[in-house]
Design an enzyme around this catalytic site. Sequence first.
Site, mmCIF file in Angstrom:
data_model
loop_
_atom_site.group_PDB
_atom_site.id
_atom_site.type_symbol
_atom_site.label_atom_id
_atom_site.label_comp_id
_atom_site.label_asym_id
_atom_site.label_seq_id
_atom_site.Cartn_x
_atom_site.Cartn_y
_atom_site.Cartn_z
ATOM 1 N N LYS A 36 -14.038 -21.006 0.040
ATOM 2 C CA LYS A 36 -15.133 -21.436 0.935
ATOM 3 C C LYS A 36 -16.077 -20.280 1.284
ATOM 4 O O LYS A 36 -17.297 -20.408 1.152
ATOM 5 C CB LYS A 36 -14.510 -22.022 2.208
ATOM 6 C CG LYS A 36 -15.469 -22.203 3.370
ATOM 7 C CD LYS A 36 -14.752 -22.812 4.549
ATOM 8 C CE LYS A 36 -13.776 -21.876 5.204
ATOM 9 N NZ LYS A 36 -14.411 -20.806 5.989
ATOM 10 N N THR A 37 -15.532 -19.159 1.732
ATOM 11 C CA THR A 37 -16.369 -18.034 2.171
ATOM 12 C C THR A 37 -17.201 -17.496 1.017
ATOM 13 O O THR A 37 -18.372 -17.140 1.179
ATOM 14 C CB THR A 37 -15.500 -16.903 2.768
ATOM 15 O OG1 THR A 37 -14.691 -17.448 3.808
ATOM 16 C CG2 THR A 37 -16.355 -15.795 3.339
ATOM 17 N N ASP A 222 -20.629 -22.976 8.638
ATOM 18 C CA ASP A 222 -19.229 -22.796 8.237
ATOM 19 C C ASP A 222 -18.341 -23.632 9.161
ATOM 20 O O ASP A 222 -18.678 -23.862 10.324
ATOM 21 C CB ASP A 222 -18.878 -21.305 8.350
ATOM 22 C CG ASP A 222 -17.509 -20.984 7.776
ATOM 23 O OD1 ASP A 222 -16.977 -21.792 6.991
ATOM 24 O OD2 ASP A 222 -16.970 -19.914 8.114
ATOM 25 N N GLU A 223 -17.199 -24.086 8.645
ATOM 26 C CA GLU A 223 -16.219 -24.864 9.439
ATOM 27 C C GLU A 223 -16.902 -26.045 10.139
ATOM 28 O O GLU A 223 -16.727 -26.270 11.335
ATOM 29 C CB GLU A 223 -15.529 -23.956 10.477
ATOM 30 C CG GLU A 223 -14.851 -22.727 9.901
ATOM 31 C CD GLU A 223 -13.566 -23.020 9.147
ATOM 32 O OE1 GLU A 223 -13.257 -24.212 8.914
ATOM 33 O OE2 GLU A 223 -12.865 -22.060 8.767
ATOM 34 N N GLN A 253 -8.658 -30.235 7.756
ATOM 35 C CA GLN A 253 -8.248 -29.140 8.642
ATOM 36 C C GLN A 253 -8.957 -29.216 9.994
ATOM 37 O O GLN A 253 -9.105 -28.212 10.684
ATOM 38 C CB GLN A 253 -8.525 -27.792 7.966
ATOM 39 C CG GLN A 253 -7.692 -27.563 6.713
ATOM 40 C CD GLN A 253 -7.890 -26.183 6.131
ATOM 41 O OE1 GLN A 253 -7.367 -25.182 6.644
ATOM 42 N NE2 GLN A 253 -8.652 -26.101 5.056
ATOM 43 N N ARG A 609 -0.694 -22.772 4.538
ATOM 44 C CA ARG A 609 -0.748 -21.326 4.794
ATOM 45 C C ARG A 609 0.126 -20.582 3.791
ATOM 46 O O ARG A 609 -0.030 -19.363 3.610
ATOM 47 C CB ARG A 609 -0.247 -20.975 6.208
ATOM 48 C CG ARG A 609 -1.035 -21.508 7.392
ATOM 49 C CD ARG A 609 -2.512 -21.351 7.265
ATOM 50 N NE ARG A 609 -3.118 -22.521 6.678
ATOM 51 C CZ ARG A 609 -4.333 -22.564 6.161
ATOM 52 N NH1 ARG A 609 -5.076 -21.478 6.136
ATOM 53 N NH2 ARG A 609 -4.817 -23.677 5.635
#
Length: 679
Positions: A36-37, A222-223, A253, A609
């Site tokens: 994503k980043t 973002d997010e 998420q 995770r």
Amino acid sequence: MTNTSKILQGLNPEQRSAVEATEGSVLVLAGAGTGKTRVITVRMAHLLAKGVDPRNVLAMTFTNKAAAEMRDRVGALVGKKKGKLLTVGTFHSFCVRSLREHAEMLGIPKKFSICDASDQLAALKGALRELRIAEATIQPRDLSSIISLAKNRAMTPDQYLEGSGEERDELIGRAWIRYADHLTRSGMLDFDDLLLKTLELLRDHPTARAKFKDRYRYVLVDEYQDTNGVQFAILRQIAGEHKNICAVGDDDQSIYGWRGADIKNILSFESHYPGALVVRLETNYRSTNQVLSAANRLISNNTGRHEKVLRSAHGDGPLIMAHTLRDEDTEAQYVVKDIEAVEREAGGKYSDIAILFRTATQPRSFETELRARDIPYLLVGGMSFYDRKEVRDVLAYIKLMANSKDEVSLLRIITSPPRGVGKSSIEKVLAFATEHGISVPEAFDRADEIDGLPKAAENAVQALRANLKTLMGQSKELGVVETIRRMLDVVGYRGEVDRIYKDERERNDRWASVMEVLNAAENHVHRRKLPSIRRFLEDLALTESDQNSKEEPGKRNRVTLMTLHAAKGLEFSRVYLVGVEEGILPHTRSVAEDSIEEERRLAYVGVTRAKRYLTITMTAERAKYGTRVTSHPSRFFYEIKGESPPAGWVAAGSVKPTEKKKAPKKARKKRKSRYAERA
């Protein structure tokens, strides 16, 4: 090879599609571990490489860390000079800059202070006290959460009162009005106000709105799944016409509904931006097939989601292990022994390991075991540095220096150190301030009107305020650090620390915390082009509001203990997901509130995770309210396995837990045996 081609190197087809679609609305559904980043930063770099002015790009994030990482990565791709011209930051930092620029339009002070979480709690306690509402009736922390949630839905105190059906709701509305009055008197805005006032600026002031729309031609978020109603509306005001908005997020998420995040923002993106391109990032660069298969099986049980299936770029790995232990102490013993064996036999590092749990009470038994075996660990979410008494005292002095109307700060330090102002004097001043609708500092300015207020008390407070005002006036010449250092001398704070703490070691530790404030000020001076006392306080407040501002896991060789909420965005080679039981995960309260889908997303975050090893543990019985109760594996455990719960399984909330009597010694010993099963 052109500069643009170099920037796009290494992207997979889906990532490249998300980066190259620069015009119009784009929703990037970025599953866990799918890069994503990288997509966001390469997209910004690609825009600049195509000739877009960096000043026309706005990127919104939720943490200062994410913002800094994005800016650095873009700078590495297109040059630091261009990277610095981008507007990249958290929603709150963007709002602070916007409000300072247009304060006059909104009738707020240009030099407003930010009411941080601690000050907010003190102000709410004051509001309850003024209304004679006992804290047993409404807890200040609960009041803070309720008001924040209402503000995130763009409600006002009056609207809340109109909709109140019960006496408690009415008390909350009245306390909210008092709290709002306090903020206005003190020239302060809380974190929710920063968002609301920015929305007001954009919605009600066409000239400001036009300015923002023209300035920010390309908007990235973002997010996106974590945005609340007000943040969503701010983005709509800026990008509503040109529609050049790229929202990156993962509805699977979305785990912050309890604090206002609205999953509908990401689920209904296409209805708000018709014709939007939807790109699914499904290649996962973090986890093995085993971990991702479990995650896919689990989350597929949610109905309110965008369909996506994660695939591993790494192939297969070890099987997921699941263990049922006798009770929470045995569970902790098993997990910690396993960690010890991994470190000893496999040469693993403690920093690659995380123990993840749903509730704040679960880590007690794990901490006990880790300490007993001398294994270093970090419990994420412990007391913040800024919550320490000495630090809060010193910051209160600095805040009062910057804003003479700051009532909360004055009340905090008025007797620290003692200066002849007793409880009776403070109560008289508070009563006068409440009666006349003014702040406590303003009440001291009218001290001659307050019956029975000793002259000595008035003189002491006014002398303190005068000294702080003088120091503030000298702060440009002295500099931030020296001003704070002199302030500590003027108020005699070292003497206060010596007075309270008689033990030399504790005294030195407490004073070291005070010195850390000076270190923070020095860092501010080093980072900022135009450092000042007010900007220093602003930086501290925005850092404290950052979701991930605590110590970062993995920096030192320690096992990480953290809640599932705190684990989002992190990854570990080996994860122990503990207490996977009905009533814990999903939590009983979530079952009652019909928010099972958010709990399932929380479990999904926990599973994803893990990079390579995932161990799930649960207990056969657990202590609750001083007795033993039978535990049942979580429904999520069976969903991970792709099975239905067996006969006799009891869902959380369906019946009251049955008390268990202590078994005879032999039976208890037998239950120590553990079993493992493959999930």
